[in-house]
Design an enzyme around this catalytic site. Structure first.
Site, short mmCIF file in Angstrom:
data_model
loop_
_atom_site.label_atom_id
_atom_site.label_comp_id
_atom_site.label_asym_id
_atom_site.label_seq_id
_atom_site.Cartn_x
_atom_site.Cartn_y
_atom_site.Cartn_z
N GLU A 81 0.82 -1.20 0.00
CA GLU A 81 0.00 0.00 0.00
C GLU A 81 0.86 1.26 0.00
O GLU A 81 1.73 1.42 0.86
CB GLU A 81 -0.95 -0.01 1.19
CG GLU A 81 -1.93 -1.17 1.20
CD GLU A 81 -2.89 -1.17 0.01
OE1 GLU A 81 -3.00 -0.13 -0.68
OE2 GLU A 81 -3.53 -2.21 -0.23
N CYS A 144 -8.45 -1.19 7.98
CA CYS A 144 -7.07 -1.29 7.48
C CYS A 144 -6.50 0.10 7.19
O CYS A 144 -5.42 0.45 7.65
CB CYS A 144 -7.01 -2.16 6.23
SG CYS A 144 -7.20 -3.93 6.53
#
Length: 205
Positions: A81, A144
């Site tokens: 990410e 998340c």
């Protein structure tokens, strides 16, 4: 040097969560796969509870590297990410029943934080091992992303700590053993401190 790797408890009706299974297994094999101590931390899938648990572990262990893991059920590989955004927009309630919509993760925080992990270096190493991986430009708007954002919000005040978030897929896409090797690869890249290679890994849309 100490490494903290977190994973989440099950959510959405699942009995297990590979992010936690992977974190646990990596800690057990840390000497073999990383060469440093790895502390595994299990986080609740709640907006109010996840970050305090991870923050406590960071204060206790003073890690050099923190890799937070989460499950991306529809992914076809490991997702490194790139960015955390300051918004919560829950599609489903968390495990405490909370479902905030269009709320900031941190009041008055910046719109986004970049990952502190060497994403391109990790990507190159994962590809060299034949593990499917990509640089992802959205960590979602659920627990998340909120945990990722709070982690990076904290990391800005901790010189030398490299931190970020990695999504793992379901185990029918990548078994836990492969996920463990993948996360170990990310951790080693973060510990190495080597310059990032120039690798195109963008998205058209």
């Amino acid at each position: 040097m100490t490494v903290v790797v977190s994973g989440f408890e099950p959510f959405g009706g699942d009995e297990t969560n590979p992010s936690w299974d992977t974190a646990q297994a990596l800690a057990a094999r840390a000497d073999e796969l990383v060469g440093q101590d790895v502390v595994a931390v299990r986080l609740p899938v709640t907006f109010d509870g996840a970050w305090p648990v991870l923050a406590d572990a960071i204060r206790e262990h003073a890690p050099t590297v923190v890799v937070a893991l989460g499950l991306a059920g529809g992914s076809r590989g490991v997702r490194l990410e790139r960015i955390a955004i300051d918004v919560v927009d829950a599609r489903i309630p968390d495990n405490a029943g909370a479902a905030p919509v269009d709320q900031p993760v941190v009041d008055g925080g910046p719109a986004a934080y970049w990952s502190g992990l060497p994403l391109k270096g990790a990507l190159a190493a994962l590809r060299a091992e034949g593990i499917p991986a990509e640089v992802s430009n959205t960590a979602g708007t659920y627990v998340c992303n909120a945990t990722f954002y709070q982690l990076m919000h904290h990391a800005r005040s901790v010189p030398g700590m490299r931190a970020g978030f990695v999504h793992v897929p379901a185990v029918d896409v990548l078994p836990v053993d492969t996920q463990v090797r993948a996360v170990a690869t990310v951790v080693r890249a973060a510990l190495s401190g080597e310059p990032e290679p120039v690798i195109a890994a963008g998205a058209e849309a």
